[in-house]
Design an enzyme around this catalytic site. Sequence first.
Site, PDB file in Angstrom:
ATOM      1  N   LEU A   8       0.833  -1.212   0.000  1.00 46.44           N
ATOM      2  CA  LEU A   8       0.000   0.000   0.000  1.00 46.44           C
ATOM      3  C   LEU A   8       0.866   1.259   0.000  1.00 46.44           C
ATOM      4  CD1 LEU A   8      -2.776  -0.988   2.565  1.00 46.44           C
ATOM      5  CD2 LEU A   8      -2.640  -1.428   0.106  1.00 46.44           C
ATOM      6  N   GLY A  11      -1.177   6.589  -0.047  1.00 46.36           N
ATOM      7  CA  GLY A  11      -1.485   7.654   0.916  1.00 46.36           C
ATOM      8  C   GLY A  11      -0.636   8.893   0.710  1.00 46.36           C
ATOM      9  N   ARG A  15       0.974  13.477   7.786  1.00 50.05           N
ATOM     10  CA  ARG A  15       1.749  13.824   8.985  1.00 50.05           C
ATOM     11  C   ARG A  15       3.215  14.157   8.662  1.00 50.05           C
ATOM     12  NH1 ARG A  15      -0.751   8.642  12.089  1.00 50.05           N
ATOM     13  NH2 ARG A  15      -1.108   8.051   9.913  1.00 50.05           N
ATOM     14  N   THR A  79      -7.248   2.208   4.039  1.00 48.39           N
ATOM     15  CA  THR A  79      -6.444   1.046   3.638  1.00 48.39           C
ATOM     16  C   THR A  79      -7.295  -0.074   3.035  1.00 48.39           C
ATOM     17  OG1 THR A  79      -6.552   0.366   5.963  1.00 48.39           O
ATOM     18  CG2 THR A  79      -4.515   1.392   5.244  1.00 48.39           C
ATOM     19  N   GLY A 156      -3.252  -0.055  15.698  1.00 56.63           N
ATOM     20  CA  GLY A 156      -4.475  -0.819  15.890  1.00 56.63           C
ATOM     21  C   GLY A 156      -4.208  -1.891  16.946  1.00 56.63           C
ATOM     22  N   ASN A 244       5.025   7.245  10.318  1.00 57.23           N
ATOM     23  CA  ASN A 244       3.945   8.183  10.013  1.00 57.23           C
ATOM     24  C   ASN A 244       4.383   9.636   9.993  1.00 57.23           C
ATOM     25  OD1 ASN A 244       1.962   6.151   9.855  1.00 57.23           O
ATOM     26  ND2 ASN A 244       1.889   6.073  12.088  1.00 57.23           N
ATOM     27  N   TYR A 383      44.698  22.612  -8.672  1.00 55.06           N
ATOM     28  CA  TYR A 383      43.479  22.195  -9.351  1.00 55.06           C
ATOM     29  C   TYR A 383      43.872  21.396 -10.583  1.00 55.06           C
ATOM     30  CZ  TYR A 383      39.346  22.055 -12.207  1.00 55.06           C
ATOM     31  OH  TYR A 383      38.322  21.594 -12.977  1.00 55.06           O
ATOM     32  N   ASN A 403      41.572  24.848 -17.549  1.00 56.94           N
ATOM     33  CA  ASN A 403      40.875  23.966 -18.489  1.00 56.94           C
ATOM     34  C   ASN A 403      39.686  24.630 -19.159  1.00 56.94           C
ATOM     35  OD1 ASN A 403      39.521  24.030 -16.015  1.00 56.94           O
ATOM     36  ND2 ASN A 403      38.601  22.032 -16.353  1.00 56.94           N
ATOM     37  N   ARG A 457      59.024  33.588 -17.746  1.00 55.39           N
ATOM     38  CA  ARG A 457      59.134  34.529 -16.632  1.00 55.39           C
ATOM     39  C   ARG A 457      59.752  35.814 -17.141  1.00 55.39           C
ATOM     40  NH1 ARG A 457      62.643  30.944 -12.883  1.00 55.39           N
ATOM     41  NH2 ARG A 457      61.121  29.306 -12.468  1.00 55.39           N
TER      42      ARG A 457
HETATM   43  C1  UD1 Z   1      -2.472   1.161   9.866  1.00 52.11           C
HETATM   44  C2  UD1 Z   1      -3.482   0.174  10.473  1.00 52.11           C
HETATM   45  C3  UD1 Z   1      -3.182  -0.001  11.959  1.00 52.11           C
HETATM   46  C4  UD1 Z   1      -1.762  -0.506  12.123  1.00 52.11           C
HETATM   47  C5  UD1 Z   1      -0.768   0.433  11.434  1.00 52.11           C
HETATM   48  C6  UD1 Z   1       0.601  -0.194  11.417  1.00 52.11           C
HETATM   49  C7  UD1 Z   1      -5.566   0.508   9.220  1.00 52.11           C
HETATM   50  C8  UD1 Z   1      -6.936   1.073   9.248  1.00 52.11           C
HETATM   51  N1  UD1 Z   1      -4.837   0.709  10.314  1.00 52.11           N
HETATM   52  O1  UD1 Z   1      -2.671   2.408  10.489  1.00 52.11           O
HETATM   53  O2  UD1 Z   1      -4.075  -0.938  12.534  1.00 52.11           O
HETATM   54  O3  UD1 Z   1      -1.449  -0.633  13.506  1.00 52.11           O
HETATM   55  O4  UD1 Z   1      -1.152   0.653  10.061  1.00 52.11           O
HETATM   56  O5  UD1 Z   1       1.568   0.692  10.961  1.00 52.11           O
HETATM   57  O6  UD1 Z   1      -5.177  -0.090   8.253  1.00 52.11           O
HETATM   58  N2  UD1 Z   1      -2.780   3.932   2.279  1.00 52.11           N
HETATM   59  C9  UD1 Z   1      -3.286   3.857   0.998  1.00 52.11           C
HETATM   60  N3  UD1 Z   1      -4.518   4.356   0.731  1.00 52.11           N
HETATM   61  C10 UD1 Z   1      -5.293   4.922   1.689  1.00 52.11           C
HETATM   62  C11 UD1 Z   1      -4.792   4.999   2.996  1.00 52.11           C
HETATM   63  C12 UD1 Z   1      -3.531   4.494   3.259  1.00 52.11           C
HETATM   64  O7  UD1 Z   1      -2.614   3.348   0.095  1.00 52.11           O
HETATM   65  O8  UD1 Z   1      -6.409   5.349   1.369  1.00 52.11           O
HETATM   66  C13 UD1 Z   1      -1.452   3.391   2.536  1.00 52.11           C
HETATM   67  C14 UD1 Z   1      -0.496   4.450   3.057  1.00 52.11           C
HETATM   68  O9  UD1 Z   1       0.234   5.006   1.985  1.00 52.11           O
HETATM   69  C15 UD1 Z   1       0.391   3.658   4.010  1.00 52.11           C
HETATM   70  C16 UD1 Z   1      -0.455   2.486   4.442  1.00 52.11           C
HETATM   71  O10 UD1 Z   1      -1.553   2.439   3.556  1.00 52.11           O
HETATM   72  O11 UD1 Z   1       1.540   3.160   3.358  1.00 52.11           O
HETATM   73  C17 UD1 Z   1      -0.955   2.627   5.890  1.00 52.11           C
HETATM   74  O12 UD1 Z   1      -1.733   3.789   6.011  1.00 52.11           O
HETATM   75  P1  UD1 Z   1      -1.656   4.709   7.304  1.00 52.11           P
HETATM   76  O13 UD1 Z   1      -2.602   5.850   7.117  1.00 52.11           O
HETATM   77  O14 UD1 Z   1      -0.260   5.030   7.619  1.00 52.11           O
HETATM   78  O15 UD1 Z   1      -2.260   3.733   8.413  1.00 52.11           O
HETATM   79  P2  UD1 Z   1      -2.034   3.796   9.975  1.00 52.11           P
HETATM   80  O16 UD1 Z   1      -2.875   4.898  10.524  1.00 52.11           O
HETATM   81  O17 UD1 Z   1      -0.607   3.826  10.287  1.00 52.11           O
HETATM   82 CA    CA Z   2       1.220   4.060   9.092  1.00 59.92          CA
END
Ligand code: UD1
Ligand code: CA
Length: 478
Positions: A8, A11, A15, A79, A156, A244, A383, A403, A457
């Site tokens: 994934l 995002g 942050r 996610t 989570g 994050n 140089y 140069n 010289r």
């Molecule tokens: C997520 C988990 C959490 C876990 C944590 C571990 C969920 C709801 N929560 O939280 O339980 O403890 O990871 O690090 O999954 N992303 C997408 N599309 C989206 C949203 C996110 O591709 O719409 C990708 C982000 O780029 C990232 C990853 O998913 O690489 C995780 O997303 P993030 O928002 O960081 O989740 P956490 O709040 O950390």
């Molecule tokens: Ca995360």
Amino acid sequence: MEIKAVILAAGKGTRFKSEKPKVLHDILGKPMIFYVKEAVSWINPQEIIFVVGHKKEEVIKTINCENCKFVEQKQQLGTGDAVKQTIPLWEDFDGYILIINGDNPLIKGQTLKDAVNYLNALIEYEGRNINEKNYKNREIAGLILTATLENPYGYGRIIKGQAGVVQKIVEEKDASFAERNIKEVNSGIYFVYAPYLKEALNKLQNKNAQKEYYLTDIVEILAQEGKKFYTFNVEDPTQIIGVNDRWQLAEAEKILKNQFMYFWAINGVTFHIPESIWIEFDANFGKDVEIFQGTAIKGNTEIDDGAVIYENCVIKNSKIGKNVKIYPNSVIEDSIIEDNAQVGPFARIRNSSVIGKNVSIGNFVEVKNSKIGENTAAKHLSYLGDAEIGKNVNIGAGTITCNYDGFNKHKTVIKDEAFIGSDTMLVAPITIGKHAYTGSGSVITKDVPDKALAVERAKLKIIENYAERKKRKNEKSC
Ligand code: UD1
Ligand code: CA
């Protein structure tokens, strides 16, 4: 077991407060997402699918992977929604999907391998109870990689029922006071049986604190149908760190750097004050190498046996030969330093330069796009740019290769055994012959034949008693 992987990476990384997508931020010279892909490749998935969205072109370009597939998530709705976009790529797949967050750079490939073995063992075990052919893995929905953290804030939480079966995962923002006390957390890495995953993804809702489609809700959806998720507790909790924000990025980088240094130290490299030294993913070291404090070894750099790099040097994309010594405050980029050469202190070597064996490059010498032959010395304040310098040449202090004529760069050739007097200006293009000499302070504008002396010289004038005469002249005018 058949596995396909989904990473994934759609995002924004809000942050991070950055123009650049979060997963492209570097850790020890490689983007965060690179480490995730590395780890995933350890289990040889049939396919690696990246979910991309925010600045997707940049992300795809950086990942630069021929065998990978990319799926777009147009809106970052969570996610769960991200994984849902990948369904068309595996909907008839009768295996497991590894899902992993792109912000999870510290996970080790070996841990993923161990998890696969554990999942296999679970399937075997449950299969024995069921006693029905082809039903083997049907009841096990999957495996969640977890860790037990002293401070579980932000992750989570894993809510378990009987016999270690997970009932649900609750996000920090949705958790009750009691749930927040749970220390076993979700790593964001899961293996899920594909047909169940599809079914659960299609049932996801966004009724939660963040109004997002949480992937984590698939656990409760499937648990309610009697399908089981087990946990695989990762012993080393640093492996599951989710990056994050930029402080977590710094923490992750610190941990990984320590791991790299530990590896090299165990293999025969001395780091003096390791906290002060920077090494990157692509750095390679031979045996008996010593690195002193404040030095940075960057990019694709190889440092061969017995080389010593003293304090505050920067070495990037370069090869350092056996027993080379790089004295303090030297900067070497995109260059080769051959065996037994010495460089610095305060030297700069750059742009595909090759410093030959036993060469001595001293303080305040800059070498650019030049080849320096064996045993040659340029020890002070020079140089040398776009030059080809032979063996056993002496470059006097203050020598400059002129140069650049304001439009083009020109080449200087200095043949073997030449002696360049101090403060010689070599106006390129120019060739200094074998065993030729240049007189100190000369501006050399024509080629010098082998064995000749070139001197340019004004004639030296000595005026006797000059001080007395000047004094008298001064008194007269008062
Ligand atoms: C997520 C988990 C959490 C876990 C944590 C571990 C969920 C709801 N929560 O939280 O339980 O403890 O990871 O690090 O999954 N992303 C997408 N599309 C989206 C949203 C996110 O591709 O719409 C990708 C982000 O780029 C990232 C990853 O998913 O690489 C995780 O997303 P993030 O928002 O960081 O989740 P956490 O709040 O950390
Ligand atoms: Ca995360």
